[in-house]
Scaffold this motif. Structure first.
Motif, PDB file in Angstrom:
ATOM      1  N   VAL A 117       0.837  -1.210   0.000  1.00 50.32           N
ATOM      2  CA  VAL A 117       0.000   0.000   0.000  1.00 50.32           C
ATOM      3  C   VAL A 117       0.867   1.254   0.000  1.00 50.32           C
ATOM      4  N   GLU A 118       2.064   1.179   0.555  1.00 54.13           N
ATOM      5  CA  GLU A 118       2.956   2.339   0.554  1.00 54.13           C
ATOM      6  C   GLU A 118       3.327   2.729  -0.885  1.00 54.13           C
ATOM      7  N   GLU A 119       3.537   1.728  -1.747  1.00 54.21           N
ATOM      8  CA  GLU A 119       3.854   2.017  -3.151  1.00 54.21           C
ATOM      9  C   GLU A 119       2.647   2.612  -3.869  1.00 54.21           C
ATOM     10  N   LEU A 120       1.459   2.124  -3.539  1.00 54.25           N
ATOM     11  CA  LEU A 120       0.250   2.673  -4.141  1.00 54.25           C
ATOM     12  C   LEU A 120       0.051   4.123  -3.702  1.00 54.25           C
ATOM     13  N   ALA A 121       0.248   4.396  -2.418  1.00 53.96           N
ATOM     14  CA  ALA A 121       0.103   5.766  -1.918  1.00 53.96           C
ATOM     15  C   ALA A 121       1.127   6.688  -2.581  1.00 53.96           C
ATOM     16  N   ARG A 122       2.341   6.198  -2.761  1.00 54.92           N
ATOM     17  CA  ARG A 122       3.377   6.979  -3.432  1.00 54.92           C
ATOM     18  C   ARG A 122       2.961   7.261  -4.885  1.00 54.92           C
ATOM     19  N   ALA A 123       2.413   6.252  -5.558  1.00 54.91           N
ATOM     20  CA  ALA A 123       1.963   6.428  -6.939  1.00 54.91           C
ATOM     21  C   ALA A 123       0.843   7.460  -7.021  1.00 54.91           C
ATOM     22  N   ILE A 124      -0.075   7.437  -6.067  1.00 50.94           N
ATOM     23  CA  ILE A 124      -1.165   8.423  -6.033  1.00 50.94           C
ATOM     24  C   ILE A 124      -0.584   9.828  -5.966  1.00 50.94           C
ATOM     25  N   ARG A 125       0.394  10.011  -5.098  1.00 53.40           N
ATOM     26  CA  ARG A 125       1.004  11.336  -4.956  1.00 53.40           C
ATOM     27  C   ARG A 125       1.757  11.741  -6.227  1.00 53.40           C
ATOM     28  N   LEU A 126       2.443  10.785  -6.846  1.00 50.56           N
ATOM     29  CA  LEU A 126       3.219  11.086  -8.057  1.00 50.56           C
ATOM     30  C   LEU A 126       2.327  11.497  -9.227  1.00 50.56           C
ATOM     31  N   VAL A 127       1.213  10.799  -9.431  1.00 48.39           N
ATOM     32  CA  VAL A 127       0.372  11.144 -10.582  1.00 48.39           C
ATOM     33  C   VAL A 127      -0.241  12.528 -10.421  1.00 48.39           C
TER      34      VAL A 127
END
Length: 153
Positions: A117-127
């Motif tokens: 989930v940490e990678e998903l949260a990071r991806a959300i912030r990046l997009v």
């Protein structure tokens, strides 16, 4: 009573995932992030656009395998109807053509559904900053689809 420790502006997320999966697990995990708020959850692709028009999310997380309308088709609808909403598609594995179709549908990312989930949260912030995030496993599985920027580890 405890205070909500969210920043003044949380990232508003719409989550569309297969209803046969453990209900709400991903939403709960994302909700633990201090700057992410899941504002709506749907279990069918044909509910995504109508819901997004109502709640105006910043990011839509769409399972690629949804009833009623695929995540790929829902992403294309969002691109046309809610252009300010960034889309991340989630899949268990990549099939030939998925990555190309995801990008053609306007998705800002294509990620492994069961990743941390940490990678998903990071991806959300990046997009939200304009980045495109592609899980390296999907990029590697689609060599015939041309060069693709990969997500940083």
């Amino acid at each position: 009573m405890p205070r909500d420790h969210r920043p003044a502006k949380s990232v508003r997320v719409l989550l569309a995932e297969d209803p046969d999966l453990p209900s709400g697990a991903l939403a709960i995990l994302l909700g633990l992030e201090p700057d992410i708020e899941v504002v709506a959850q749907v279990g069918r692709g044909d509910e995504v656009t109508r819901t997004a028009l109502g709640v105006r999310p910043d990011v839509a997380l769409l399972d690629i395998e949804l009833a009623g309308l695929s995540g790929l088709d829902a992403a294309a609808e969002l691109r046309d109807e809610v252009p300010d909403c960034r889309v991340l598609l989630l899949a268990t594995f990549g099939r030939p053509g998925y990555l190309r179709r995801a990008m053609a549908a306007g998705a800002a990312g294509f990620l492994v559904k069961d990743g941390p989930v940490e990678e998903l949260a990071r991806a959300i912030r990046l997009v939200l900053t304009g980045e495109t995030v592609i899980d390296p496993a999907f990029a590697a599985a689609s060599p015939d689809e041309g060069p693709v920027a990969e997500a940083a580890p």
